[in-house]
Structures are given as C-alpha cells and as structure tokens.
Design an enzyme around this catalytic site. Structure first.
Site, PDB file in Angstrom:
ATOM      1  N   ARG A 100       0.874  -1.183   0.000  1.00 47.21           N
ATOM      2  CA  ARG A 100       0.000   0.000   0.000  1.00 47.21           C
ATOM      3  C   ARG A 100       0.900   1.219   0.000  1.00 47.21           C
ATOM      4  O   ARG A 100       1.686   1.436   0.934  1.00 47.21           O
ATOM      5  CB  ARG A 100      -0.925   0.001   1.220  1.00 47.21           C
ATOM      6  CG  ARG A 100      -1.635   1.346   1.398  1.00 47.21           C
ATOM      7  CD  ARG A 100      -2.780   1.322   2.360  1.00 47.21           C
ATOM      8  NE  ARG A 100      -3.927   0.625   1.812  1.00 47.21           N
ATOM      9  CZ  ARG A 100      -5.185   0.801   2.241  1.00 47.21           C
ATOM     10  NH1 ARG A 100      -5.442   1.643   3.220  1.00 47.21           N
ATOM     11  NH2 ARG A 100      -6.164   0.137   1.695  1.00 47.21           N
ATOM     12  N   HIS A 127      -7.120   0.439  -6.739  1.00 49.46           N
ATOM     13  CA  HIS A 127      -7.420  -0.345  -5.528  1.00 49.46           C
ATOM     14  C   HIS A 127      -8.118  -1.637  -5.964  1.00 49.46           C
ATOM     15  O   HIS A 127      -9.292  -1.865  -5.668  1.00 49.46           O
ATOM     16  CB  HIS A 127      -8.314   0.479  -4.593  1.00 49.46           C
ATOM     17  CG  HIS A 127      -8.339  -0.012  -3.177  1.00 49.46           C
ATOM     18  ND1 HIS A 127      -7.576  -1.078  -2.732  1.00 49.46           N
ATOM     19  CD2 HIS A 127      -9.045   0.410  -2.089  1.00 49.46           C
ATOM     20  CE1 HIS A 127      -7.815  -1.271  -1.442  1.00 49.46           C
ATOM     21  NE2 HIS A 127      -8.697  -0.387  -1.027  1.00 49.46           N
ATOM     22  N   ASP A 209     -17.321   6.563  -2.363  1.00 50.41           N
ATOM     23  CA  ASP A 209     -16.013   6.509  -1.682  1.00 50.41           C
ATOM     24  C   ASP A 209     -15.806   7.874  -1.034  1.00 50.41           C
ATOM     25  O   ASP A 209     -16.545   8.835  -1.306  1.00 50.41           O
ATOM     26  CB  ASP A 209     -14.899   6.196  -2.696  1.00 50.41           C
ATOM     27  CG  ASP A 209     -13.511   6.080  -2.047  1.00 50.41           C
ATOM     28  OD1 ASP A 209     -13.437   5.905  -0.807  1.00 50.41           O
ATOM     29  OD2 ASP A 209     -12.502   6.178  -2.781  1.00 50.41           O
TER      30      ASP A 209
END
Ligand code: CP
Ligand code: NVA
Length: 290
Positions: A100, A127, A209
């Site tokens: 990440r 992602h 999101d």
C-alpha cells in the site's frame, strides 16, 4: 515468471469469474485450504489501513502462511535503499508481497525487479483488491454479475478506476458520475457523466467513496465543495430503483459522501459484507498467484 496483481487487468475474464466463485467457497469454509503453509507474505503499508491490514493479515493466517507486516520507517527503503534492491531482497525471503503506497511506479518497479508476486493493496491510481471484494458482494447479493449495472458517484479516484477495470472484466456495466476537476479518464468503457441521477438510472448498486482520499488532505475544502451534490442518499438510491443497494469501500464519513441513514440502513447492509469479503477475495487471489 511470477504473476502480480497491480490493476486487475492482469486477470482474464474467466480467471476473474473463477476467482470470485472460489472466494465464495472459501467464505463457506475459511480453513478448508492451506496453500500458504510454510510460506511468508510481506505486507508493506506506507499509508494507514484498517480493512486491508486486517483482511490480509487474517487471510494469510487462514491460508496457513505467515503475514509479515512491514512499515516504511522500519525499512532501509526509508533511508534511500532502492526499490530495485528491496525487490531483490524481498524475493530471497518471502513468497509474495502486498504493498500500500502512493505512486503506482513503486509497485510496478517492485514487480519488474523482483521474482515474487506483488499485490496492490492500494495506490494513488488503483485499488483492485477492493474491486474484487465489491464484485464478490454483488455476486452474493444478486446471484450473477453479467448484466448488472453499478453506478459510482463522487471523486474519479483509485476506487472508481479499479471498479471500471475489474467491473468491465466481470461483465458489469459501470457508470461514474463526477464533477468537473474530479473526473475519471476514459477507462475500460465506463460511462462517464457529471450527473449522478443519469449515472444511477437502472443501476442495481450505487457506490460511494470518500471525498478526501489519503494524500488529498491539502485540497479537502475544495473537494467537499465540489462533491457536495454527489452524496449517496435515499433520494439517489430511490432514483436508481426499488431494489438498489448502497456500496462503500469504507472508511465512511456519514454526512459527507454518504448519509448515516443509508450507511446504517437496510439498503446499506452490503457495505459491511464488502468489508468482510476483502478477506475471502484476497485469499482466492493469493491462492491463485502465490
Ligand atoms: N477499503 C479499504 O481499503 O479500507 P482501509 O483503508 O481501512 O484498508
Ligand atoms: N480513495 C480512498 C480509498 C480508501 C480505502 C483513498 O485512497 O484514500
């Protein structure tokens, strides 16, 4: 040559469908497969995480492996050791690495310079593990993927891009509604609009999101102003259709990109399944790659 998973486009459509079916089977029998016995998976977090850390760490254990959490400040990478050399050293000790970070170039270089699979656990651009869990959730909920429509409303960011790429592979129609300045580039045939109501027409799922992604804190106020009309609320869900559900990758900011009524209501129940399904989908992915 090991296979990495950086954007989702590495999978064929058949592999993706098989992976999602495998994830659903693994959810029913979490300790039924131990393909990582005797193997170590490094998990490098250069950005915060709750779900990704929990789901990868617990998932590697369920597969019989050892999850090795790495923080940048603990590695020589933070003191100037090259990504190339880091990739070589990782490849000598562990059988896979999840990363990440911000720049996509870092995961690309690790994959190019190492000999182990690299899994993108979120970058500025993508992602894809989130998208796997999202599609798994849709499949559980609707019993199919082909012919479904998912509308993403908000910032045209990493999550939107991965939904477009992985959704297209799965045969799901993806529409993305974003305001000027926050649009997604044309990708994987996703329908792009600035009108959230146009995007959700006929959609079985409406996705939100955060408005301020990790690394975007400097422009938080401008983002909140620009995205104010792109909130996932009951009116937008009603416009999608009577059976439409809400999805959100989390973390959520109730009152910003999603209302508390939707997040904690009947039509938001699948959001919590999405979070759980991260583990099952990533286990199926690791079984395939490692
Ligand atoms: N959805 C997601 O990736 O959550 P975390 O940032 O908590 O890992
Ligand atoms: N777009 C968000 C996703 C968080 C899981 C971010 O990058 O911060």
């Amino acid at each position: 040559m090991s296979r990495s998973f950086l954007t989702g486009a590495e999978l064929t459509s058949d592999e993706l469908h098989a992976l999602l079916d495998r994830a659903i089977a693994m959810k029913a029998d979490p300790l039924g497969a131990r393909p990582l016995t005797g193997k170590t998976i490094a998990l490098l977090f250069e950005k915060p995480s709750t779900r990704t850390r929990l789901s990868f760490e617990a998932g590697v254990v369920e597969l019989g492996g050892h999850p090795l959490i790495l923080r940048p400040g603990e590695m020589q990478l933070s003191r100037g050791e090259s990504v190339k050399d880091t990739a070589r050293i990782l490849s000598r000790h562990v059988q896979g690495v999840g990363v990440r970070t911000g720049p996509d170039s870092l995961v690309e270089e690790l994959a190019a310079e190492g000999t182990i699979p690299v899994i993108n656990m979120l970058t500025d651009g993508h992602h894809p593990c989130q998208a796997l869990a999202d599609l798994m959730t849709l499949k559980e909920r609707f019993g199919r993927l082909e012919g479904l429509k998912l509308a993403y409303v908000g910032d045209g960011n990493n999550v939107a891009r991965s939904l477009a790429i992985v959704g297209a592979l799965a045969g799901v129609e993806i529409a993305v509604a974003s305001p000027e300045g926050y649009t997604l580039e044309p990708v994987a045939g996703a329908q792009l609009t600035d009108d959230p109501y146009e995007a959700v027409a006929g959609a079985q799922a409406v996705y939100a999101d955060v408005w301020v992604s990790m690394g975007d804190e400097d422009t938080a106020d401008a983002r909140r102003a620009a995205l104010d009309a792109y909130r996932l609320d009951d009116a937008l869900l009603n416009a999608a259709g009577p059976g439409a559900i809400a999805l959100h990758c989390l973390p959520a900011h109730p009152g910003e990109e999603i209302t508390a009524d939707v997040l904690y209501g009947e039509r938001g129940l699948s959001i919590w399944d999405q979070a759980e399904n991260r583990r099952h989908a990533q286990k199926a992915l690791m079984e395939l790659l490692v």
